[in-house]
Design a protein around this motif. Structure first.
Motif, short mmCIF file in Angstrom:
data_model
loop_
_atom_site.label_atom_id
_atom_site.label_comp_id
_atom_site.label_asym_id
_atom_site.label_seq_id
_atom_site.Cartn_x
_atom_site.Cartn_y
_atom_site.Cartn_z
N ARG A 1 0.86 -1.18 0.00
CA ARG A 1 0.00 0.00 0.00
C ARG A 1 0.90 1.24 0.00
N VAL A 2 1.22 1.72 -1.20
CA VAL A 2 2.20 2.79 -1.35
C VAL A 2 1.52 4.14 -1.14
N VAL A 3 2.06 4.94 -0.22
CA VAL A 3 1.48 6.26 0.04
C VAL A 3 1.90 7.23 -1.05
N ASN A 4 1.18 8.33 -1.14
CA ASN A 4 1.37 9.26 -2.26
C ASN A 4 2.63 10.11 -2.14
N THR A 5 2.92 10.62 -0.94
CA THR A 5 4.03 11.56 -0.78
C THR A 5 5.37 10.85 -0.97
N ALA A 6 6.23 11.41 -1.82
CA ALA A 6 7.54 10.81 -2.11
C ALA A 6 8.59 11.91 -2.20
N PRO A 7 9.15 12.35 -1.08
CA PRO A 7 10.16 13.41 -1.11
C PRO A 7 11.37 13.04 -1.95
N ALA A 8 11.91 14.02 -2.66
CA ALA A 8 13.10 13.82 -3.50
C ALA A 8 14.15 14.85 -3.10
N LEU A 9 15.32 14.40 -2.71
CA LEU A 9 16.37 15.27 -2.20
C LEU A 9 17.43 15.50 -3.29
N ALA A 10 17.54 16.73 -3.72
CA ALA A 10 18.56 17.09 -4.72
C ALA A 10 19.91 17.27 -4.02
#
Length: 228
Positions: free
Chosen positions: A168-177
């Motif tokens: 059950r994959v949640v929507n928020t997916a932070p991406a760190l540059a």
């Protein structure tokens, strides 16, 4: 009632690597979020088991490093999805698979912290996921990526893989540059070299709202666990 356990997974296995430092950063943001019903446990082990709690909403965050799981390139002779769903662990043929199965079964949810390799995830992560099936199925999952441009291509691929495992994959997916933090080159030390984050990267993530996104991810996982 015991708390729910969430593993924050370090997904790369190269050396030297930035992944453990990023994982600890994610861990620190989440355990210090006052909005999350957190019961802090730095790491679980036979000598340091997670303590119990009467509040079913309490959760623990523990770091799970794929480099410490001793998983060779997938060599299991059985098909994970065809094993008994209620207890697949004893049916694997390889000792390292049985150990990995038991480890994954001990967690209620996962946050995969992954670098982006050539627009996808590291082979080490795909390999670890492919070893199992029922142990992943139905559990909430979140993703944090990092790379020179943040790693969104990796999370796109990973979302499809985790969905295929019926997580059950949640929507928020932070991406760190990563713009300033570098890796040591040519080290011969047997111990893994600690890599410190460049404060300019950390400040950039804060300004971009990445830490807020991590907290949202944590709360989404808590909400998913509350539904069980």
């Amino acid at each position: 009632m015991p708390p729910k356990h969430i593993a924050i997974v370090t997904c790369s296995t190269r050396s030297p690597r930035l992944n453990p430092t990023i994982t600890h950063y994610v861990h620190d943001v989440l355990v210090n979020d006052p909005a999350l019903p957190t019961q802090h446990v730095k790491a679980s082990s036979p000598t340091n088991p997670p303590s119990t709690d009467t509040d079913p909403r309490h959760i623990t965050f523990s770091i799970l490093d794929l480099a410490k799981q001793s998983l060779p390139l997938y060599d299991e002779s059985v098909i994970p999805a065809r094993l008994p769903a209620h207890d697949p662990t004893p049916h694997y043929t390889r000792p390292h698979t049985r150990a990995w199965s038991a480890t994954v079964q001990s967690y209620d949810a996962f946050i995969f912290v992954t670098p982006q390799y050539n627009w996808s995830v590291p082979a080490s992560l795909k390999n670890a996921l492919d070893y199992l099936f029922h142990e992943w199925t139905g559990k909430p999952a979140g993703m944090v990526s990092y790379g020179s441009r943040g790693g969104s291509k990796a999370t796109d691929h990973l979302r499809g893989i985790l969905t295929g495992l019926r997580m059950r994959v949640v929507n928020t997916a932070p991406a760190l540059a990563i713009k300033y933090t570098g890796l040591p080159i040519g080290t011969a030390s047997e111990e893994e070299v600690r890599v410190d984050l460049d404060e300019r990267d950390v400040e950039g993530w804060k300004q971009a709202g990445v830490e807020g996104m991590m907290r949202n991810l944590g709360m989404e996982l808590v909400c998913e666990l509350d539904r069980e």
